[in-house]
Write a protein that holds these residues in place. Structure first.
Motif, PDB file in Angstrom:
ATOM      1  N   GLN A 126       0.793  -1.229   0.000  1.00 47.56           N
ATOM      2  CA  GLN A 126       0.000   0.000   0.000  1.00 47.56           C
ATOM      3  C   GLN A 126       0.827   1.282   0.000  1.00 47.56           C
ATOM      4  O   GLN A 126       0.319   2.322  -0.417  1.00 47.56           O
ATOM      5  CB  GLN A 126      -0.936   0.026   1.217  1.00 47.56           C
ATOM      6  CG  GLN A 126      -1.981  -1.071   1.198  1.00 47.56           C
ATOM      7  CD  GLN A 126      -2.880  -1.016   2.414  1.00 47.56           C
ATOM      8  OE1 GLN A 126      -2.456  -0.639   3.502  1.00 47.56           O
ATOM      9  NE2 GLN A 126      -4.128  -1.403   2.236  1.00 47.56           N
ATOM     10  N   THR A 127       2.060   1.257   0.485  1.00 47.10           N
ATOM     11  CA  THR A 127       2.824   2.489   0.624  1.00 47.10           C
ATOM     12  C   THR A 127       4.165   2.428  -0.087  1.00 47.10           C
ATOM     13  O   THR A 127       4.782   1.370  -0.203  1.00 47.10           O
ATOM     14  CB  THR A 127       3.082   2.837   2.106  1.00 47.10           C
ATOM     15  OG1 THR A 127       3.826   1.776   2.701  1.00 47.10           O
ATOM     16  CG2 THR A 127       1.787   3.056   2.863  1.00 47.10           C
ATOM     17  N   ILE A 128       4.592   3.595  -0.545  1.00 48.09           N
ATOM     18  CA  ILE A 128       5.931   3.816  -1.084  1.00 48.09           C
ATOM     19  C   ILE A 128       6.680   4.670  -0.065  1.00 48.09           C
ATOM     20  O   ILE A 128       6.111   5.609   0.504  1.00 48.09           O
ATOM     21  CB  ILE A 128       5.847   4.561  -2.432  1.00 48.09           C
ATOM     22  CG1 ILE A 128       5.452   3.618  -3.557  1.00 48.09           C
ATOM     23  CG2 ILE A 128       7.131   5.282  -2.771  1.00 48.09           C
ATOM     24  CD1 ILE A 128       6.533   2.639  -3.949  1.00 48.09           C
ATOM     25  N   GLN A 129       7.952   4.349   0.186  1.00 44.65           N
ATOM     26  CA  GLN A 129       8.778   5.203   1.029  1.00 44.65           C
ATOM     27  C   GLN A 129       9.877   5.799   0.156  1.00 44.65           C
ATOM     28  O   GLN A 129      10.609   5.074  -0.510  1.00 44.65           O
ATOM     29  CB  GLN A 129       9.390   4.441   2.196  1.00 44.65           C
ATOM     30  CG  GLN A 129      10.149   5.355   3.160  1.00 44.65           C
ATOM     31  CD  GLN A 129      10.762   4.601   4.329  1.00 44.65           C
ATOM     32  OE1 GLN A 129      11.098   3.431   4.219  1.00 44.65           O
ATOM     33  NE2 GLN A 129      10.923   5.288   5.456  1.00 44.65           N
ATOM     34  N   VAL A 130       9.972   7.139   0.172  1.00 46.58           N
ATOM     35  CA  VAL A 130      10.998   7.820  -0.617  1.00 46.58           C
ATOM     36  C   VAL A 130      12.217   8.078   0.255  1.00 46.58           C
ATOM     37  O   VAL A 130      12.085   8.417   1.429  1.00 46.58           O
ATOM     38  CB  VAL A 130      10.459   9.129  -1.227  1.00 46.58           C
ATOM     39  CG1 VAL A 130       9.333   8.844  -2.209  1.00 46.58           C
ATOM     40  CG2 VAL A 130       9.998  10.113  -0.162  1.00 46.58           C
ATOM     41  N   PRO A 131      13.433   7.900  -0.277  1.00 51.93           N
ATOM     42  CA  PRO A 131      14.631   7.985   0.556  1.00 51.93           C
ATOM     43  C   PRO A 131      15.168   9.395   0.768  1.00 51.93           C
ATOM     44  O   PRO A 131      15.934   9.621   1.691  1.00 51.93           O
ATOM     45  CB  PRO A 131      15.645   7.159  -0.229  1.00 51.93           C
ATOM     46  CG  PRO A 131      15.248   7.364  -1.653  1.00 51.93           C
ATOM     47  CD  PRO A 131      13.740   7.443  -1.635  1.00 51.93           C
ATOM     48  N   LYS A 132      14.785  10.329  -0.085  1.00 51.23           N
ATOM     49  CA  LYS A 132      15.452  11.641  -0.103  1.00 51.23           C
ATOM     50  C   LYS A 132      14.415  12.756  -0.128  1.00 51.23           C
ATOM     51  O   LYS A 132      13.383  12.644  -0.768  1.00 51.23           O
ATOM     52  CB  LYS A 132      16.338  11.713  -1.351  1.00 51.23           C
ATOM     53  CG  LYS A 132      17.273  12.887  -1.374  1.00 51.23           C
ATOM     54  CD  LYS A 132      18.354  12.660  -2.401  1.00 51.23           C
ATOM     55  CE  LYS A 132      19.334  13.817  -2.457  1.00 51.23           C
ATOM     56  NZ  LYS A 132      20.057  14.025  -1.221  1.00 51.23           N
ATOM     57  N   ALA A 133      14.712  13.818   0.597  1.00 47.78           N
ATOM     58  CA  ALA A 133      13.836  14.989   0.583  1.00 47.78           C
ATOM     59  C   ALA A 133      13.947  15.706  -0.751  1.00 47.78           C
ATOM     60  O   ALA A 133      15.005  15.740  -1.369  1.00 47.78           O
ATOM     61  CB  ALA A 133      14.201  15.941   1.724  1.00 47.78           C
ATOM     62  N   GLY A 134      12.839  16.283  -1.199  1.00 46.75           N
ATOM     63  CA  GLY A 134      12.852  17.060  -2.427  1.00 46.75           C
ATOM     64  C   GLY A 134      11.585  16.868  -3.227  1.00 46.75           C
ATOM     65  O   GLY A 134      10.597  16.307  -2.754  1.00 46.75           O
TER      66      GLY A 134
END
Length: 195
Positions: A86-94
């Motif tokens: 259900q979820t995606i986790q992004v590694p970097k801010a931006g």
């Protein structure tokens, strides 16, 4: 810097000839081949293909092919993780470019809202890219009165994420939505890091 009484810090340069740009630890960040094509091998990105289950009232969308031949085509790259279907986790801010496509059907005169939510406030609000309604900010709003028929909706936009933020897509309306029996045809969610 200066060498033999010649300083180079502010000298103009018209051409920089290079094949690879690396981090100081030796990791390649960018490659330019002889035809001028630029490659960035570690760009955070993802594509999730297929919605395997119908979408109930207020449900978070579950992603991922179950039966598509020749097998799972969904993928994550550059440190993006896909958890719990259900979820995606992004590694970097931006900034991230996000693309969504849904194929569904619901009863005539049903109004459907789709939300894109982030975990920075425990998913209590949504990214503000659509109409402001009592369902929160929406990315897709669909209403039709032509009977139960297949509808295809899409949304694309840019959002500003924090490092390690989770993203999910949620249906906020009070109706149930049917997706195609072939898991691969229900929808697609892709995204990539811009900078």
């Amino acid at each position: 810097f200066c060498h033999n009484n010649v300083c180079y810090g502010d000298r103009p340069m018209s051409t920089l000839k290079v094949e690879n740009i690396q981090h100081t630890n030796g990791t390649n960040a960018m490659t330019i081949d002889s035809s001028g094509i630029v490659s960035k091998p570690a760009t955070p990105s993802w594509i999730l293909l297929g919605i395997p289950n119908n979408i109930g009232s207020g449900d978070v969308i579950g992603w991922g092919q179950q039966s598509f031949d020749p097998g799972t085509q969904s993928q994550t790259n550059g440190g993006v993780t896909f958890s719990g279907s259900q979820t995606i986790q992004v590694p970097k801010a931006g900034l991230y470019q996000i693309n969504l496509v849904f194929k569904w059907r619901a009863a005539a005169s049903s109004e459907i809202y789709m939300l894109l939510q982030g975990s920075t406030d425990n998913f209590s609000t949504s990214y503000a890219h659509g109409a402001d309604s009592n369902n929160g900010y929406i990315i897709i709003q669909e209403f039709h009165d032509h009977g139960t028929e297949w509808i295809t909706n899409s949304w694309s936009g840019i959002i500003n994420c924090t490092a390690n933020e989770y993203l999910r897509v949620k249906q906020s309306s009070s109706v149930s939505i049917t997706v195609p029996n072939n898991d691969a045809n229900g929808g697609m969610w892709s995204g990539y890091y811009i900078g």
